[in-house]
Design a protein around this motif. Structure first.
Motif, PDB file in Angstrom:
ATOM      1  N   ARG A   1      12.173 -31.551 -75.919  1.00  0.00           N
ATOM      2  CA  ARG A   1      13.074 -30.790 -75.051  1.00  0.00           C
ATOM      3  C   ARG A   1      13.040 -31.387 -73.650  1.00  0.00           C
ATOM      4  NH1 ARG A   1      14.419 -25.918 -77.867  1.00  0.00           N
ATOM      5  NH2 ARG A   1      16.134 -25.934 -76.373  1.00  0.00           N
ATOM      6  N   SER A   2      14.175 -31.337 -72.974  1.00  0.00           N
ATOM      7  CA  SER A   2      14.258 -31.785 -71.579  1.00  0.00           C
ATOM      8  C   SER A   2      14.775 -30.644 -70.735  1.00  0.00           C
ATOM      9  CB  SER A   2      15.247 -32.937 -71.445  1.00  0.00           C
ATOM     10  OG  SER A   2      14.592 -34.134 -71.656  1.00  0.00           O
ATOM     11  N   VAL A   3      14.153 -30.427 -69.588  1.00  0.00           N
ATOM     12  CA  VAL A   3      14.658 -29.393 -68.688  1.00  0.00           C
ATOM     13  C   VAL A   3      14.762 -29.996 -67.294  1.00  0.00           C
ATOM     14  CG1 VAL A   3      13.806 -27.400 -69.972  1.00  0.00           C
ATOM     15  CG2 VAL A   3      12.313 -28.497 -68.303  1.00  0.00           C
ATOM     16  N   ASP A   4      15.705 -29.478 -66.535  1.00  0.00           N
ATOM     17  CA  ASP A   4      15.897 -29.959 -65.170  1.00  0.00           C
ATOM     18  C   ASP A   4      15.777 -28.756 -64.248  1.00  0.00           C
ATOM     19  OD1 ASP A   4      16.407 -31.427 -62.979  1.00  0.00           O
ATOM     20  OD2 ASP A   4      18.405 -32.091 -63.559  1.00  0.00           O
ATOM     21  N   VAL A   5      14.574 -28.551 -63.715  1.00  0.00           N
ATOM     22  CA  VAL A   5      14.287 -27.361 -62.911  1.00  0.00           C
ATOM     23  C   VAL A   5      13.405 -27.758 -61.727  1.00  0.00           C
ATOM     24  CG1 VAL A   5      14.418 -25.713 -64.853  1.00  0.00           C
ATOM     25  CG2 VAL A   5      12.248 -26.819 -64.328  1.00  0.00           C
TER      26      VAL A   5
ATOM     27  N   THR B   1       8.279 -24.799 -61.116  1.00  0.00           N
ATOM     28  CA  THR B   1       8.575 -23.715 -62.067  1.00  0.00           C
ATOM     29  C   THR B   1       7.471 -23.613 -63.111  1.00  0.00           C
ATOM     30  OG1 THR B   1      10.910 -24.250 -61.835  1.00  0.00           O
ATOM     31  CG2 THR B   1      10.319 -22.803 -63.666  1.00  0.00           C
TER      32      THR B   1
ATOM     33  N   TRP C   1       8.313 -19.581 -67.452  1.00  0.00           N
ATOM     34  CA  TRP C   1       9.736 -19.296 -67.197  1.00  0.00           C
ATOM     35  C   TRP C   1      10.624 -20.344 -67.833  1.00  0.00           C
ATOM     36  CZ3 TRP C   1       9.556 -14.605 -66.758  1.00  0.00           C
ATOM     37  CH2 TRP C   1       8.570 -13.971 -66.013  1.00  0.00           C
ATOM     38  N   VAL C   2      10.116 -21.562 -67.984  1.00  0.00           N
ATOM     39  CA  VAL C   2      10.882 -22.581 -68.710  1.00  0.00           C
ATOM     40  C   VAL C   2      11.021 -22.141 -70.164  1.00  0.00           C
ATOM     41  CG1 VAL C   2      10.853 -24.967 -69.518  1.00  0.00           C
ATOM     42  CG2 VAL C   2      10.248 -24.444 -67.148  1.00  0.00           C
TER      43      VAL C   2
ATOM     44  N   ASP D   1      13.217 -18.570 -70.018  1.00  0.00           N
ATOM     45  CA  ASP D   1      14.565 -18.553 -69.448  1.00  0.00           C
ATOM     46  C   ASP D   1      15.391 -19.777 -69.816  1.00  0.00           C
ATOM     47  OD1 ASP D   1      13.788 -16.206 -68.318  1.00  0.00           O
ATOM     48  OD2 ASP D   1      13.568 -16.987 -66.277  1.00  0.00           O
ATOM     49  N   GLU D   2      14.730 -20.939 -69.910  1.00  0.00           N
ATOM     50  CA  GLU D   2      15.501 -22.160 -70.199  1.00  0.00           C
ATOM     51  C   GLU D   2      15.607 -22.399 -71.701  1.00  0.00           C
ATOM     52  OE1 GLU D   2      16.813 -24.120 -67.679  1.00  0.00           O
ATOM     53  OE2 GLU D   2      16.045 -22.623 -66.269  1.00  0.00           O
ATOM     54  N   LEU D   3      14.536 -22.097 -72.432  1.00  0.00           N
ATOM     55  CA  LEU D   3      14.505 -22.448 -73.858  1.00  0.00           C
ATOM     56  C   LEU D   3      14.650 -21.232 -74.779  1.00  0.00           C
ATOM     57  CD1 LEU D   3      11.630 -25.131 -73.730  1.00  0.00           C
ATOM     58  CD2 LEU D   3      14.102 -25.464 -73.477  1.00  0.00           C
TER      59      LEU D   3
END
Ligand code: FES
Ligand code: FES
Length: 153
Positions: free
Chosen positions: A12-16, A20, A24-25, A28-30
């Motif tokens: 998985r890739s997140v841009d935050v 953070t 919360w990733v 809220d993101e995943l």
């Protein structure tokens, strides 16, 4: 900041924001809401996940430290120990409100992976950081012994 890591077997890739917290990733993101927010300051264990094979408090783990890491959450915990823990939890009917229990199950699984036949003292030491406001501690201890029995059978 873009960060890539493996969550429950998927890259998985997140841009935050780099600060953070992983909690919360995940939530809220995943969309992985099995990991709970309790205190936010590493005191209650509700947010416990496995990070590179060891338990970690997701509420105080900045996502910037996770490039290339491997995270497992309650949604995907799958090992002989985790299956025994979940079966014992059901058999003994451990949860009351349930809020703390995903953290409890993650920590209990990690304990049995390290100590297959824990004593009461081992259990109390390993589980001390997982607070249960419903005070299900007696059933948690019983269920960990039961899970150990199941693994030996
Ligand atoms: S929410 Fe992370 S330890 Fe309490
Ligand atoms: S079961 Fe309610 S907080 Fe633990």
């Amino acid at each position: 900041m873009a960060v890539s890591f493996t969550v429950n077997g998927e890259r998985r890739s997140v841009d935050v924001d780099p600060d953070t917290p992983l909690l919360w990733v995940l939530r809220d993101e995943l969309g992985l809401t099995g990991t709970k927010f309790g205190c936010g300051i590493a005191q209650c264990g509700a947010c416990t996940v496995m990070l590179d094979g060891a338990t970690r408090r997701a509420c105080v783990t900045p996502v910037s430290t996770l490039e290339g890491a491997t995270v497992e959450t309650i949604e995907a915990l799958d090992s002989p120990e985790s299956r025994a823990v979940q079966a014992a939890w059901t058999e003994i009917d451990v949860p009351q409100c349930g809020y703390c229990q995903s953290g409890q199950v993650v920590t209990a699984t990690a304990l049995l992976q390290m100590i297959p036949r824990p004593t009461d003292e081992d259990i109390d030491a390993a589980m001390a950081g997982n607070i249960c406001r419903c005070a299900t501690y007696v059933r948690i201890r019983q269920a960990i012994h039961r899970a150990a029995d199941m693994l030996e059978a």
